[in-house]
Design an enzyme around this catalytic site. Structure first.
Site, PDB file in Angstrom:
ATOM      1  N   ASN A 148       0.830  -1.200   0.000  1.00  0.00           N
ATOM      2  CA  ASN A 148       0.000   0.000   0.000  1.00  0.00           C
ATOM      3  C   ASN A 148       0.867   1.253   0.000  1.00  0.00           C
ATOM      4  O   ASN A 148       1.989   1.225   0.496  1.00  0.00           O
ATOM      5  CB  ASN A 148      -0.907   0.005   1.240  1.00  0.00           C
ATOM      6  CG  ASN A 148      -2.095  -0.915   1.092  1.00  0.00           C
ATOM      7  OD1 ASN A 148      -2.658  -1.029   0.017  1.00  0.00           O
ATOM      8  ND2 ASN A 148      -2.475  -1.580   2.177  1.00  0.00           N
ATOM      9  N   CYS A 169      -5.265  -7.186  -3.172  1.00  0.00           N
ATOM     10  CA  CYS A 169      -5.692  -6.789  -1.838  1.00  0.00           C
ATOM     11  C   CYS A 169      -6.673  -7.824  -1.321  1.00  0.00           C
ATOM     12  O   CYS A 169      -7.313  -8.528  -2.098  1.00  0.00           O
ATOM     13  CB  CYS A 169      -6.350  -5.406  -1.911  1.00  0.00           C
ATOM     14  SG  CYS A 169      -6.897  -4.731  -0.332  1.00  0.00           S
ATOM     15  N   HIS A 170      -6.807  -7.923  -0.005  1.00  0.00           N
ATOM     16  CA  HIS A 170      -7.713  -8.915   0.590  1.00  0.00           C
ATOM     17  C   HIS A 170      -9.174  -8.466   0.579  1.00  0.00           C
ATOM     18  O   HIS A 170     -10.064  -9.278   0.774  1.00  0.00           O
ATOM     19  CB  HIS A 170      -7.362  -9.191   2.059  1.00  0.00           C
ATOM     20  CG  HIS A 170      -5.920  -9.050   2.393  1.00  0.00           C
ATOM     21  ND1 HIS A 170      -5.003 -10.031   2.134  1.00  0.00           N
ATOM     22  CD2 HIS A 170      -5.246  -8.040   2.970  1.00  0.00           C
ATOM     23  CE1 HIS A 170      -3.805  -9.626   2.540  1.00  0.00           C
ATOM     24  NE2 HIS A 170      -3.934  -8.427   3.050  1.00  0.00           N
ATOM     25  N   HIS A 199      -9.791  -0.335  -1.830  1.00  0.00           N
ATOM     26  CA  HIS A 199     -10.291   0.095  -0.526  1.00  0.00           C
ATOM     27  C   HIS A 199     -11.594   0.893  -0.625  1.00  0.00           C
ATOM     28  O   HIS A 199     -12.175   1.238   0.392  1.00  0.00           O
ATOM     29  CB  HIS A 199      -9.246   0.905   0.252  1.00  0.00           C
ATOM     30  CG  HIS A 199      -8.148   0.062   0.808  1.00  0.00           C
ATOM     31  ND1 HIS A 199      -7.209   0.564   1.686  1.00  0.00           N
ATOM     32  CD2 HIS A 199      -7.821  -1.239   0.626  1.00  0.00           C
ATOM     33  CE1 HIS A 199      -6.350  -0.394   2.022  1.00  0.00           C
ATOM     34  NE2 HIS A 199      -6.711  -1.498   1.384  1.00  0.00           N
TER      35      HIS A 199
END
Length: 442
Positions: A148, A169-170, A199
């Site tokens: 990030n 990303c998770h 995000h």
């Protein structure tokens, strides 16, 4: 011998997850797993741990640690990136403590906001160095970025280097599952469609057997809001803008101008917002690492169960030509999301197979969601301008356009804050040219 290189391999727990996953892929038998980190002790810890795991799993692979980055990258087919430039100390501490002096509070500070801007500015030059090495010694490698701020770093690699890059990303793969768990709903057989930016991607569709589940989700969410819980910011956003967002409430609290406000301190309590969450998390992880290091690093019976991370599954799909669908971060080339800027990095469904990574076309987001995304994209694109031009004026403009920063501070305070952060980070940042345009008014 084919080769997978892990940059930032001193992240021992994460290296176990990602490379342990790769060990469980039959198609990767015979590969070399090359490890590189600037912290030699942490690098050796990861090397020892992975060699123990290799023996425990009885895998035909080679584990090798490198002290020279270019040697680690030479002839790599895949490169994982999991670095943190400046670390928790001094850089993350600086990103939190100096803004506090201006009354600007944060929760995570790793995406946008003033903390995200400066994390980008110290990381982008290192990423460009990685790309230059790769262009020389492994130009056809696929760069799988886990670092990030995801959108900016992945965007820089795709816009300014020749290296094929996808950001991972998770938040996408756990979004619906965690939402249903919070609401006491069964996730079995659910179909979902997710797209946006990292995000701040959106659960655009959620169905079971063709039935739209959003009416039930929203009803349960409104009932849940009557008591304190961990996801109050996201539920509020869903109530007002119509859709659930992928990343956590502690993240989204600082992506918008509505939730962390010094004039309304009661909002912190009302929305259960964990200010300074990331520093607390870092301190806890440091303590936990000290306690668990020997058990992880020197455990000759170490085992591994495949994690939820996308990395190994993408590589497996490319090696076997069995397609794998995932949420990936890619450049918005050809307007994959048609009402977001083409220079933006977007998070969209992608397909991996032997031809590589193919992102899918999404079309327009609901206009209110695209508008929220653009408020963060503005800061992302100006941060890239700052990093690539080395001009301070773009740092100031990125901060002035950030929703949370702009909602709390005046123009002069934002410029002064940026100058203080530049000075505090010192050699962790490149040198930026000054501009008379942004003199602070009297």
């Amino acid at each position: 011998m084919s080769k997978i290189t892990f940059l930032g391999a001193g992240s021992t727990v994460f290296a176990k997850n990602v490379l342990g996953d790769c060990m469980l892929v039959p198609a990767l038998e015979g590969f070399e797993f090359a490890l590189f980190d600037i912290d030699e002790q942490r690098l050796r810890d990861s090397e020892t741990m992975l060699k123990n795991l290799k023996r425990s799993l009885n895998k035909n692979i080679t584990i090798k640690a490198y002290l020279n980055r270019k040697d680690a990258l030479t002839n790599a087919k895949y490169v994982f990136n999991a670095i943190q430039v400046g670390g928790y100390k001094p850089s993350t501490v600086i990103d939190f403590e100096i803004p506090k002096k201006y009354g600007l509070r944060q929760t995570i500070a790793d995406t946008v906001g003033i903390g995200g801007i400066f994390r980008n500015l110290r990381t982008i030059p290192v990423m460009i160095d990685f790309a230059r090495d790769m262009e020389e010694v492994c130009p056809n490698a696929l760069f799988l970025n886990y670092t990030n701020p995801m959108a900016v770093l992945t965007g820089v690699m795709n816009r300014f280097t020749a290296i094929k890059t996808v950001g991972l990303c998770h938040s996408v793969q756990v979004c619906t599952r965690d939402l249903f768990k919070t609401l006491g709903m069964d996730p079995e057989g659910v179909q979902e469609k997710i797209a946006g930016i990292n995000h701040m991607a959106w659960l655009l569709e959620v169905k079971r057997n063709g039935l739209d589940l959003y009416p039930e989700i929203k009803q349960r969410a409104r009932e849940k809001q009557r008591t304190k819980h961990h996801d109050m910011v996201r539920f509020e956003l869903m109530d007002k803008f119509g859709f659930y967002v992928t990343e956590s409430s502690e993240h989204n609290a600082e992506y918008h101008p509505y939730f962390i406000k010094s004039r309304y301190p009661e909002l912190i309590e009302n929305y259960n917002i964990p200010l300074d969450e990331y520093p607390r998390r870092c301190e806890k992880q440091i303590q936990e690492w000290d306690a668990m290091r020997d058990d992880l690093v020197h455990n000759i019976s170490l085992d591994h169960v495949r994690s939820k991370e996308y990395g190994s599954r993408i590589i497996e799909a490319i090696e076997t030509d069995v397609p794998f669908k995932f949420g990936g971060n890619v450049l918005n080339t050809g307007r994959l999301i048609s009402n977001l800027p083409e220079k933006a990095c977007v998070e969209v469904p992608c397909i991996a197979d032997r031809s590589g990574i193919t992102p899918t076309y999404v079309g327009d987001l609901p206009e209110q969601l695209a508008a929220l995304n653009r408020t963060n994209i503005n800061t992302q694109l100006l941060t890239i301008e700052a990093a690539m031009s080395r001009k301070k004026e773009y740092i100031y403009q990125a901060a002035l356009l950030d929703p949370h920063t702009a909602s709390e501070l005046s123009i002069d305070a934002i410029i002064s804050l940026c100058d203080d952060l530049i000075a505090a980070h010192g050699d962790w940042l490149p040198k930026f040219a000054s501009s008379d345009t942004f003199a602070i008014s009297n």
